[in-house]
Enzyme design. Structure first.
Site, PDB file in Angstrom:
ATOM      1  N   ASP A   1       7.754 -63.436   7.362  1.00 21.83           N
ATOM      2  CA  ASP A   1       8.037 -62.734   8.474  1.00 21.83           C
ATOM      3  C   ASP A   1       7.301 -63.110   9.859  1.00 21.83           C
ATOM      4  OD1 ASP A   1       6.162 -61.392   6.924  1.00 21.83           O
ATOM      5  OD2 ASP A   1       7.082 -59.337   7.253  1.00 21.83           O
TER       6      ASP A   1
ATOM      7  N   GLU B   1     -15.871 -48.642  45.357  1.00 27.81           N
ATOM      8  CA  GLU B   1     -16.889 -48.944  44.714  1.00 27.81           C
ATOM      9  C   GLU B   1     -17.753 -50.116  45.169  1.00 27.81           C
ATOM     10  OE1 GLU B   1     -16.690 -48.441  40.549  1.00 27.81           O
ATOM     11  OE2 GLU B   1     -18.804 -48.576  41.008  1.00 27.81           O
ATOM     12  N   ASP B   2     -16.974 -50.936  45.645  1.00 26.13           N
ATOM     13  CA  ASP B   2     -17.790 -52.369  45.930  1.00 26.13           C
ATOM     14  C   ASP B   2     -18.030 -52.522  47.500  1.00 26.13           C
ATOM     15  OD1 ASP B   2     -17.451 -52.843  43.360  1.00 26.13           O
ATOM     16  OD2 ASP B   2     -15.965 -54.183  43.592  1.00 26.13           O
TER      17      ASP B   2
ATOM     18  N   ASP C   1      -5.909 -53.459  35.697  1.00 30.74           N
ATOM     19  CA  ASP C   1      -7.280 -53.784  36.025  1.00 30.74           C
ATOM     20  C   ASP C   1      -7.767 -54.757  34.828  1.00 30.74           C
ATOM     21  OD1 ASP C   1      -9.643 -54.387  37.609  1.00 30.74           O
ATOM     22  OD2 ASP C   1     -10.254 -52.380  37.045  1.00 30.74           O
TER      23      ASP C   1
ATOM     24  N   HIS D   1      -8.019 -60.807  42.945  1.00 32.36           N
ATOM     25  CA  HIS D   1      -8.134 -59.923  41.917  1.00 32.36           C
ATOM     26  C   HIS D   1      -7.238 -58.472  41.969  1.00 32.36           C
ATOM     27  CE1 HIS D   1      -9.470 -57.195  38.830  1.00 32.36           C
ATOM     28  NE2 HIS D   1      -9.969 -56.291  39.684  1.00 32.36           N
TER      29      HIS D   1
ATOM     30  N   HIS E   1      -8.250 -50.518  44.508  1.00 32.61           N
ATOM     31  CA  HIS E   1      -8.959 -49.874  43.513  1.00 32.61           C
ATOM     32  C   HIS E   1     -10.296 -50.203  43.433  1.00 32.61           C
ATOM     33  CE1 HIS E   1      -8.245 -53.771  41.169  1.00 32.61           C
ATOM     34  NE2 HIS E   1      -9.439 -53.254  40.538  1.00 32.61           N
TER      35      HIS E   1
END
Ligand code: MN
Length: 735
Positions: free
Chosen positions: A274, A93-94, A154, A64, A89
């Site tokens: 169009d 957080e993880d 992301d 990812h 990134h």
């Protein structure tokens, strides 16, 4: 270390991860060895930190961040720093990696951006209202735009891989995207990303129509390409003679934009001419790009007749998101309208990649429209305490709009959203000028303060120290800056008036021997259902006789005690059973959050009239029970984005024999006897009608028919049958 890093990856996965990384490296524009070293280090850190995680699809998680980095480079045009930040990134957080670790290894810039990205993720905590989050996004945007650009990448990757998520999560993510990210992408000039966001959102919320258009686009491809070729042919021959270097593209418009057209114009797919735009991109020097673009315009219009009001010159005055291009619509072969866009390679890069490309060319062009925009965001964020939801709504109103270009008496240009007024202009210059503005002259003529400005208007304002903002002004402005300033001024004014009310109340307390204390004030606001103490003071200041209401209290030892049992004047929201339901006792059976719906008091919303079989969700409207809406309800996006935590999954439990209301809009030609004709079709199918109205002009009619149906099968069958009727052009289900 190496052993630990790879312990959770299979040999094939390691191979794949390395491959993706190597491929990405080829497209990164690296300036020096430090870039190379840091990118490598960030990659190794991400592989190591995420080694225990997998995505919903089962892939190693680290794929990812690699893919996000690839989007940053290839689709947004960002450089090495963004690649490093994209790799990192999600680590703070993880995983166990901390900001301090990053600071030590990569320095403060990278750390600041990763921190911004982490905060953005946290902002989407299910309990905090999304309006607050939006404000946070804008705050990070003014610090370093790359935070938001990486977030866009992301989000894009998450949208592209949404398939492995449960349906209700898909809906939530889609609505958040439609609400916040798509408008921002538009504003940052990331047109391709915006379009892809919108297409994926439509695929999730309105799959049937998405599929319908996708199929039809595929089926008409050969025919469409032949048409484009025949259109381009003579232009090509002529352009070749001029010796210009150019390329021509003829591409279909996006599925979501075609669908929007079908709905607003109420015509079937087959009558949208169009469906594609022809784009001519010139390879010319910066100095010649404007002149050569007009040369191409002249060549095109030598062959095809232009429609004058469709000429848009965004080369002379670019849009404020940086977009530059020359657009015209001409009448092509077989009388079909074709949109032609002319631009240089540079303009094309700006149009495709937006902000990042604009940066690249910044040095070349003095006027930086992005700086102007970001400054106005900064100003807005610094404006005194605005309610977050008000802020978002104002801001969104400004985000999507086109601009007008107006001038100060000295001839300085100002950019305002379309629909802005002299008052907006005044607040744009300075809060003090806005607050004290008494009148405005536009091009030498007196106009009302709510007059809608037009391109090229020159504005002269007069002010007076005695003037102050009032409620009516709120309807005369559209910019968020003016709105928030007016609201603040009114609030201040109310608080000032409230001081007098407060003093009066204190005197009253004194005379009835009540103590001046929190509890006593609380009981008053509770009994009279007043929203706050401040509101109570204001009420008293406006009407002194209000104090006689205190007779309803008794004073014991300084405490106010409510004596009379008066019904509190609370208007309880009633859940109304729609009148039209023939068997009002029958509720459709629903599963809400996987449980028997009877547990919740639910009702069908009136805004989108769900029918059994529609894709639906439940919205817990506090105080009004649970409402069932269609996923394509016009209010759904803002409900889901702002109150995501109140959304529950809902499914039809079983198809029952209950009537639902559905509204159809029918257009067609030759309205004679049409009411009779349509009524016959409907009753022949055994369907009951609720109402029918017809309006017609010059042989074309539009009808609105309301019917009772059991489920979407019956409804779709009706739509198909009606479409086959003679003279009927389109049949669309409307809300
Ligand atoms: Mn992510």
């Amino acid at each position: 270390m190496e052993a630990a890093t790879t312990s959770n990856y299979s040999p094939e996965e390691i191979k794949q991860i390395r491959f993706e990384y190597k491929t990405l490296l080829k497209s990164v524009d690296m300036k020096n060895d430090t870039d190379r070293k840091n990118i490598r280090a960030a990659f190794e850190l991400a592989v190591d930190a995420h080694h225990k995680q997998r995505r919903k699809s089962g892939e190693p998680y680290v794929l990812h961040p690699i893919e996000v980095a690839r989007i940053c480079v290839q689709e947004i045009g960002l450089g090495p720093t963004a690649v490093i930040c994209a790799f990192l990134h999600d680590v703070v957080e993880d995983t166990d990696v901390t900001l301090e670790d990053l600071e030590e290894q990569f320095g403060s810039k990278v750390t600041m951006i990763v921190d911004g990205l982490t905060k953005l993720d946290k902002a989407f905590d299910i309990k905090s209202p999304q309006a607050e989050n939006f404000k946070k996004i804008l705050q990070t945007l003014t610090k370093d735009v790359r935070v938001v650009l990486i977030k866009m990448a992301d989000r894009l990757h998450n949208m592209r891989t949404l398939g492995s998520m449960p349906k209700h999560k898909q809906l939530k993510i889609a609505s958040e995207t439609a609400f916040i990210y798509a408008p921002l992408a538009h504003r940052l000039g990331l047109y391709n990303i915006k379009t892809e966001y919108q297409d994926i959102c439509m695929k999730i919320t309105d799959y049937e129509n998405y599929k319908m258009i996708a199929n039809k686009l595929a089926a008409t491809k050969v025919q469409r390409n032949a048409y484009i070729d025949s259109f381009i042919d003579p232009i090509k021959r002529e352009l070749d003679e001029t010796g210009l270097k150019y390329r021509i593209l003829g591409r279909p418009k996006s599925i979501s934009s075609i669908w929007k057209k079908i709905q607003t114009k109420k015509v079937p797919f087959e009558q949208i001419y169009d469906l594609f735009a022809v784009r001519i991109i010139l390879d010319v020097s910066a100095k010649m790009e404007k002149r050569k673009s007009w040369l191409v315009y002249s060549v095109v219009t030598d062959y095809y007749k232009p429609i004058p009001e469709r000429l848009k010159d965004w080369i002379s005055t670019p849009k404020s998101n940086g977009y530059e291009s020359l657009h015209t619509t001409v009448v092509g072969p077989e009388g079909r309208f074709v949109e032609v866009q002319v631009r240089s390679e540079r303009m094309d890069e700006v149009a495709e990649r937006g902000f990042a490309a604009h940066w690249k060319y910044k040095k070349m062009y003095s006027e930086n429209v992005f700086d102007y925009w970001i400054n106005s965001i900064r100003e807005l964020l610094e404006a005194p305490s605005t309610d977050a939801l008000e802020f978002v709504n104002d801001f969104k109103a400004n985000l999507f709009s086109e601009e007008v270009y107006v001038y100060t008496p000295k001839g300085d240009m100002r950019i305002l959203p379309k629909g802005a007024t002299p008052l907006d202009f005044a607040f744009g210059i300075h809060t003090q000028i806005g607050s004290h503005c008494t009148s405005a002259k536009v091009n030498g003529r007196m106009v009302p303060l709510g007059y809608k400005l037009e391109n090229g208007d020159k504005i002269y304002l007069t002010t007076s120290a005695n003037q102050k903002p009032n409620m009516a002004w709120l309807d005369m402005v559209i910019t968020s800056k003016a709105k928030s300033n007016i609201r603040t001024a009114i609030r201040k004014e109310r608080n000032k008036a409230g001081e007098l009310g407060k003093e009066a109340l204190m005197r009253k307390f004194n005379s009835i021997k009540a103590r001046w204390e929190e509890d006593n004030l609380n009981i008053i606001v509770k009994v009279f259902n007043i929203s706050s103490h401040l509101e109570l003071y204001y009420e008293i200041s406006q009407d002194k006789s209000w104090l006689s209401n205190l007779k309803k209290f008794e004073v014991k030892n300084g405490k106010l005690i409510f004596i009379k049992k008066v019904e509190a004047p609370v208007n309880r929201p009633r859940i109304s059973i729609p009148k039209h339901r023939k068997k009002a006792v029958d509720q459709p059976k629903l599963l809400i959050n996987g449980e028997n719906g009877e547990k919740y008091k639910y009702s069908l919303s009136n805004c989108c009239n769900p029918v059994q079989g529609d894709l639906v969700f439940a919205f817990n409207a506090v105080g009004a029970g649970v409402k069932i809406h269609r996923t394509i309800c016009p209010n759904a996006t803002s409900m889901m984005a702002n109150y995501g935590h109140r959304i529950m999954k809902a499914e039809w439990a079983s198809l029952n024999n209950i009537d639902f209301v559905a509204d159809l809009t029918i257009t067609g030609t030759d309205g004679r006897g049409v009411v009779q004709q349509l009524t016959n079709v409907i009753t022949d199918l055994g369907i009951d009608m609720r109402s029918i109205t017809m309006t017609g002009i010059e042989g074309i009619y539009e009808g609105k028919i309301s019917v009772f149906v059991n489920n979407t099968n019956t409804l779709n069958n009706l739509i198909i049958t009606l479409k086959q009727e003679k003279g009927v052009n389109s049949v669309i289900r409307t809300n």
